[in-house]
Design a protein around this motif. Structure first.
Motif, PDB file in Angstrom:
ATOM      1  N   ALA A   1      26.005  44.566  34.466  1.00  0.00           N
ATOM      2  CA  ALA A   1      26.261  43.198  34.043  1.00  0.00           C
ATOM      3  C   ALA A   1      28.030  43.313  33.768  1.00  0.00           C
ATOM      4  CB  ALA A   1      25.599  42.533  32.560  1.00  0.00           C
ATOM      5  N   MET A   2      28.594  44.507  32.976  1.00  0.00           N
ATOM      6  CA  MET A   2      29.702  44.639  32.679  1.00  0.00           C
ATOM      7  C   MET A   2      30.641  44.161  33.385  1.00  0.00           C
ATOM      8  SD  MET A   2      29.568  47.140  29.296  1.00  0.00           S
ATOM      9  CE  MET A   2      28.947  46.052  27.562  1.00  0.00           C
ATOM     10  N   GLY A   3      30.424  44.466  35.019  1.00  0.00           N
ATOM     11  CA  GLY A   3      30.833  44.526  35.966  1.00  0.00           C
ATOM     12  C   GLY A   3      31.178  43.209  36.579  1.00  0.00           C
ATOM     13  N   LEU A   4      29.780  42.668  36.317  1.00  0.00           N
ATOM     14  CA  LEU A   4      30.178  41.012  37.116  1.00  0.00           C
ATOM     15  C   LEU A   4      30.688  40.227  35.881  1.00  0.00           C
ATOM     16  CD1 LEU A   4      26.910  40.722  38.143  1.00  0.00           C
ATOM     17  CD2 LEU A   4      28.319  40.615  39.552  1.00  0.00           C
ATOM     18  N   GLN A   5      30.331  40.378  34.641  1.00  0.00           N
ATOM     19  CA  GLN A   5      31.512  39.458  33.617  1.00  0.00           C
ATOM     20  C   GLN A   5      32.462  40.062  33.788  1.00  0.00           C
ATOM     21  OE1 GLN A   5      33.351  41.162  30.478  1.00  0.00           O
ATOM     22  NE2 GLN A   5      33.720  38.628  30.330  1.00  0.00           N
ATOM     23  N   LEU A   6      33.701  41.488  34.377  1.00  0.00           N
ATOM     24  CA  LEU A   6      34.800  41.488  34.348  1.00  0.00           C
ATOM     25  C   LEU A   6      34.645  40.832  35.349  1.00  0.00           C
ATOM     26  CD1 LEU A   6      36.845  43.087  33.118  1.00  0.00           C
ATOM     27  CD2 LEU A   6      35.970  44.816  34.698  1.00  0.00           C
ATOM     28  N   ALA A   7      34.345  41.542  37.210  1.00  0.00           N
ATOM     29  CA  ALA A   7      34.179  40.431  37.865  1.00  0.00           C
ATOM     30  C   ALA A   7      34.671  39.054  38.337  1.00  0.00           C
ATOM     31  CB  ALA A   7      33.432  40.580  39.300  1.00  0.00           C
ATOM     32  N   ILE A   8      33.754  38.267  37.478  1.00  0.00           N
ATOM     33  CA  ILE A   8      33.575  37.174  37.309  1.00  0.00           C
ATOM     34  C   ILE A   8      34.919  36.187  36.229  1.00  0.00           C
ATOM     35  CG2 ILE A   8      33.045  34.851  37.346  1.00  0.00           C
ATOM     36  CD1 ILE A   8      30.208  36.398  37.727  1.00  0.00           C
ATOM     37  N   ALA A   9      35.439  36.723  35.462  1.00  0.00           N
ATOM     38  CA  ALA A   9      36.644  36.422  34.541  1.00  0.00           C
ATOM     39  C   ALA A   9      37.668  36.991  35.225  1.00  0.00           C
ATOM     40  CB  ALA A   9      36.893  37.630  33.685  1.00  0.00           C
ATOM     41  N   ARG A  10      37.665  37.552  36.063  1.00  0.00           N
ATOM     42  CA  ARG A  10      39.074  38.226  36.990  1.00  0.00           C
ATOM     43  C   ARG A  10      39.123  37.360  37.879  1.00  0.00           C
ATOM     44  NH1 ARG A  10      39.253  44.806  36.625  1.00  0.00           N
ATOM     45  NH2 ARG A  10      40.222  45.040  34.382  1.00  0.00           N
ATOM     46  N   LEU A  11      38.124  36.166  38.532  1.00  0.00           N
ATOM     47  CA  LEU A  11      38.639  35.655  39.729  1.00  0.00           C
ATOM     48  C   LEU A  11      39.242  33.991  38.951  1.00  0.00           C
ATOM     49  CD1 LEU A  11      37.430  34.901  41.927  1.00  0.00           C
ATOM     50  CD2 LEU A  11      35.762  33.622  41.167  1.00  0.00           C
ATOM     51  N   GLY A  12      39.041  34.233  37.902  1.00  0.00           N
ATOM     52  CA  GLY A  12      39.506  32.833  37.072  1.00  0.00           C
ATOM     53  C   GLY A  12      41.520  33.354  37.204  1.00  0.00           C
ATOM     54  N   THR A  13      41.701  34.885  37.155  1.00  0.00           N
ATOM     55  CA  THR A  13      43.360  35.277  37.264  1.00  0.00           C
ATOM     56  C   THR A  13      43.390  35.785  38.563  1.00  0.00           C
ATOM     57  OG1 THR A  13      43.537  37.065  35.482  1.00  0.00           O
ATOM     58  CG2 THR A  13      44.496  37.552  37.657  1.00  0.00           C
ATOM     59  N   ALA A  14      42.588  35.056  39.944  1.00  0.00           N
ATOM     60  CA  ALA A  14      43.245  35.112  41.325  1.00  0.00           C
ATOM     61  C   ALA A  14      43.188  33.618  41.724  1.00  0.00           C
ATOM     62  CB  ALA A  14      41.421  35.510  41.817  1.00  0.00           C
ATOM     63  N   VAL A  15      42.152  32.547  40.875  1.00  0.00           N
ATOM     64  CA  VAL A  15      42.349  31.560  40.771  1.00  0.00           C
ATOM     65  C   VAL A  15      43.917  31.601  40.780  1.00  0.00           C
ATOM     66  CG1 VAL A  15      41.953  28.806  40.722  1.00  0.00           C
ATOM     67  CG2 VAL A  15      40.359  31.247  40.812  1.00  0.00           C
ATOM     68  N   ALA A  16      43.908  31.626  39.419  1.00  0.00           N
ATOM     69  CA  ALA A  16      45.466  31.125  38.865  1.00  0.00           C
ATOM     70  C   ALA A  16      46.761  32.179  39.087  1.00  0.00           C
ATOM     71  CB  ALA A  16      45.872  31.531  37.527  1.00  0.00           C
ATOM     72  N   LEU A  17      46.622  33.168  40.697  1.00  0.00           N
ATOM     73  CA  LEU A  17      47.612  33.477  41.174  1.00  0.00           C
ATOM     74  C   LEU A  17      47.746  33.175  42.382  1.00  0.00           C
ATOM     75  CD1 LEU A  17      47.345  37.137  40.206  1.00  0.00           C
ATOM     76  CD2 LEU A  17      48.577  35.682  39.684  1.00  0.00           C
TER      77      LEU A  17
END
Length: 525
Positions: free
Chosen positions: A153-169
């Protein structure tokens, strides 16, 4: 019946997780919205905003100021005292308010110094709100998935949060298209921020839904007076049974009420806390600070356009979207968390060594370094964050996460600022050297022209030769200056990774010497 309740609870846990990840997605996007267009700030004349590289570095360091100077610790204590619903709501709101202030600062048309001050203040509130919101999210996941796949669950939360970074980049270079010689207006520069505010609005809505869901699943524990009244009532038996069920549902709140301020001292004297905190600050600083200046490092280092640099660095968050949940599942099923921390730190070290010493102008090495960095960025957090509940009691879990974030932000504040100073100084030195070489070329041309009356043909040839040599010298000086800044910054990141490997090895030794902590044990075993 019990199995049905368990299945229903499990479904609700995943619904809760879906609500929790959206505010973090928005936070990560807004935090990294300028990373791949940071080259705009190397020359203040390129934007109507008028910031330089040092100013941009100052702005990004604002994220950590309130976190470092007591905010995270105090708010972490409040989180343990008030719970995730009240404290999280306050700071999710603060995160959105800080982002709005940043948007106002860069669109209102203020002088560069004033806009930078306002954006800096906005970033401070955005940063504190984001960190406490993140702490509330992590604590909520630990509560909802206490006896389940917490690392997944923490890995999924981290992954989707970092998807925000990917979208920004990836999105930022398309919202603010690279155009040599173009001066970007305030509205053009602010496009990523406008998009980020829209994400914040969605995050606020889903956070409100989570609060309602959490209140239903974990109702507040009745106070002593309410319990006495229930027991003394005419239907005392039924009330007692109902109260017992309520307390069973709220069993996770009992530790919160047992929290005392002196427990903070126990956390601070826990050597395992400091090992995890140091690993966190060293590892994350080598990646987060790098992302802030990714464009300013990758573009001159490998001779690529801004859009390509955006895709290159977006490999980091995109890789975590895939691998962070998988590594989280691996930690749940197989354990060996400290070994994954060591491996992830070594991979980050290899990546920064490539960025520092690989041949310039060869994009392949940039992509290869992102592969190593992406794996490391997935491995270490997947093992690190689920280790925290194993080293402290539940009643100080929120405070412990906040203290770790505090140590992390202390490093981020320092290293993001230092990276901006290094890059700004290198750019200034290169510009000064180029100006000096140009002046030498002009002087040589003038001298040649003055002597042309005596020997026009020979002097003209000499002037041409002198001008060409001076121009070549200017170009080589500028090229060397442009590359020296990124290399110096990467050497700083290499040193951070070396230290992270050492700390990870020390934490693995703790696991071997203290098997009762079960740091390397699979989840639920």
């Amino acid at each position: 019946m019990a199995e049905e309740v368990k299945r229903r609870y499990s479904r609700l846990a995943w619904v809760a997780l879906a609500c929790l990840v959206v505010p973090m997605f928005a936070s990560y996007f807004f935090d990294d919205m300028f990373s791949t267009i940071s080259y705009l700030f190397e020359d203040p004349s390129r934007t109507a905003l008028g910031w330089d590289a040092a100013g941009y570095g100052l702005y990004t360091s604002g994220y950590s100021v309130l976190c470092v100077f007591g905010g995270l610790v105090i708010c972490g204590i409040l989180l343990d005292k008030w719970g995730v619903r009240i404290t999280g709501s306050i700071f999710v709101g603060m995160m959105a308010a800080g982002a709005l202030l940043v948007l106002h600062a860069i669109t209102a048309g203020y002088a560069p110094a004033k806009s930078l001050r306002l954006a800096y203040v906005g970033c401070m509130f955005f940063g504190l709100g984001s960190e406490i919101a993140g702490t509330a999210v992590t604590r909520s996941i630990a509560k909802w998935f206490r006896d389940g796949p917490m690392a997944l669950a923490m890995g999924l939360q981290l992954a989707i949060a970092r998807l925000g970074t990917a979208v920004a980049l990836v999105l930022a270079p398309r919202l603010v298209v690279e155009n040599a010689g173009h001066v970007y207006s305030l509205a053009e520069t602010a496009r990523p921020a406008v998009f980020g505010i829209g994400l914040m609005a969605a995050g606020l809505i889903l956070w409100a839904f989570f609060v309602a869901l959490d209140a239903r699943r974990f109702p507040a524990k009745p106070g002593p007076k309410a319990r006495r009244n229930a027991v003394d009532s005419s239907d005392g038996n039924a009330a007692s049974e109902s109260n017992s069920e309520s307390m069973a549902d709220a069993d996770h709140s009992s530790d919160d009420e047992a929290f005392r301020l002196k427990d903070v001292l126990k956390v601070l004297t826990n050597k395992n806390f400091w090992l995890l905190g140091l690993l966190c600050v060293l590892f994350y600083s080598s990646i987060v600070a790098f992302k802030k200046f990714a464009g300013a490092i990758l573009i001159p280092r490998f001779g690529i356009p801004a859009a390509t640099a955006g895709w290159m660095v977006s490999m980091l968050p995109f890789s975590t979207v895939i691998f962070a949940p998988l590594f989280g599942l691996l930690v749940d099923k197989r354990g060996k968390g400290t070994r994954w921390m060591i491996l992830g730190s070594i991979l980050a070290l290899i990546a920064h060594l490539l960025l520092a010493f690989a041949p310039a102008g060869v994009p392949f090495y940039g992509y290869l370094s992102m592969v190593f960095l992406g794996f490391g960025y997935s491995l270490v957090p997947a093992a690190l964050w689920p280790s925290v509940p194993k080293i402290v009691p539940d009643k100080v879990l929120g405070t412990t996460y906040s203290l770790i974030y505090w140590v992390q932000n202390l490093g981020l504040l320092s290293f993001k600022w230092l990276a901006g100073v290094i890059l700004g100084a290198a750019a200034g030195s290169a510009a000064a050297a180029a100006a000096g070489s140009a002046a030498a070329a002009s002087s040589a041309s003038s001298a040649a022209a003055a002597s042309s009356a005596a020997s026009s043909a020979g002097s003209a040839a000499a002037a041409s030769s002198a001008s060409s040599a001076a121009a070549s010298s200017a170009g080589s000086v500028f090229s060397a200056g442009a590359l020296s800044g990124p290399v110096r910054v990467e050497l700083m990141f290499v040193a951070l990774c070396v230290a992270a490997v050492v700390i990870a090895l020390l934490f693995a030794r703790v696991s071997r010497r203290s098997p009762e902590l079960r740091l390397d044990a699979p989840s639920g075993k």
